[in-house]
Scaffold this active site. Sequence first.
Site, mmCIF file in Angstrom:
data_model
loop_
_atom_site.group_PDB
_atom_site.id
_atom_site.type_symbol
_atom_site.label_atom_id
_atom_site.label_comp_id
_atom_site.label_asym_id
_atom_site.label_seq_id
_atom_site.Cartn_x
_atom_site.Cartn_y
_atom_site.Cartn_z
ATOM 1 N N ASP A 253 -37.231 -28.306 50.345
ATOM 2 C CA ASP A 253 -36.233 -28.211 49.281
ATOM 3 C C ASP A 253 -36.746 -28.882 48.011
ATOM 4 O OD1 ASP A 253 -33.466 -27.808 48.216
ATOM 5 O OD2 ASP A 253 -33.456 -29.997 48.271
ATOM 6 N N GLU B 8 -37.032 -23.007 53.521
ATOM 7 C CA GLU B 8 -37.455 -24.278 52.921
ATOM 8 C C GLU B 8 -38.458 -24.991 53.823
ATOM 9 O OE1 GLU B 8 -33.456 -25.304 50.297
ATOM 10 O OE2 GLU B 8 -33.688 -26.171 52.300
#
Length: 259
Positions: A80, A152
């Site tokens: 992320d 992610e």
Amino acid sequence: MAECDALGPHRAGRQLTQKKSKKPNKKKPSQDLTAADARELAGHLKHSFKNADLLERALTHASATPATGPDNERMEFLGDRVLGLVVADALLTRFPAATEGEMAPRLNKLVRRETCAEVARDLDLGRYLHLAPAEVAQGGRTKTAILANAMEAVIAALYMDGGLEPARSFILEAWKSSFDAVAEIPRDAKTVLQEKLHALGQSHPKYKVVGQQGSDHAPVFEVEVDAGQAGAACGSGSSKRNAEQAAAAALLTKLDNES
């Protein structure tokens, strides 16, 4: 008061449509990632992994491991941040005259869960995932939250295996159409609704959660927006914020149809 249907059409949906010229061939998902699958996915990522275990872990959902076993949640945390860094840097280059206030909503749209999940779908990432049988039976391979988190984690695997450059190259290619989609400054539905109500001399809208479905890993929230005399509407989404945006969009549509 609006009648909210948690399975209704006003969901916080895919606002960014990915348009890829080439997509991986759809194949029947297998529970175990084979060596051929790993090579195939690495090819789509355009990276040859020195440590194949990183990719394996990135594809392992928490449901498929013991309570203390390795899964992709820590890698998701890292990915992320890598995604945010690469996107923010690309926005500075792509929109050199844009202010921080103009870039922030673009960044939010590009790194949001729904966009990550769309990229994952383009890669057919769901079929490579390690999931518990119960999660598979519940449609885990197509769930937005699971796909976004895995995407992610895969970005983290690229970063951990080869540094920033392979992660950057993948993101800039996979998110290309998403970058194109935010060329215009995006305005969120809640802001547009509030401005419209103000122009009509109406009160500020009020939002409240009226329902929740799904599992802890993939919740679906149902939110009602009440704008007094201007009316009310419902929307659902994978987070309260997304559900509020969907409800605002639904009320805007309703007001536009009545005008």
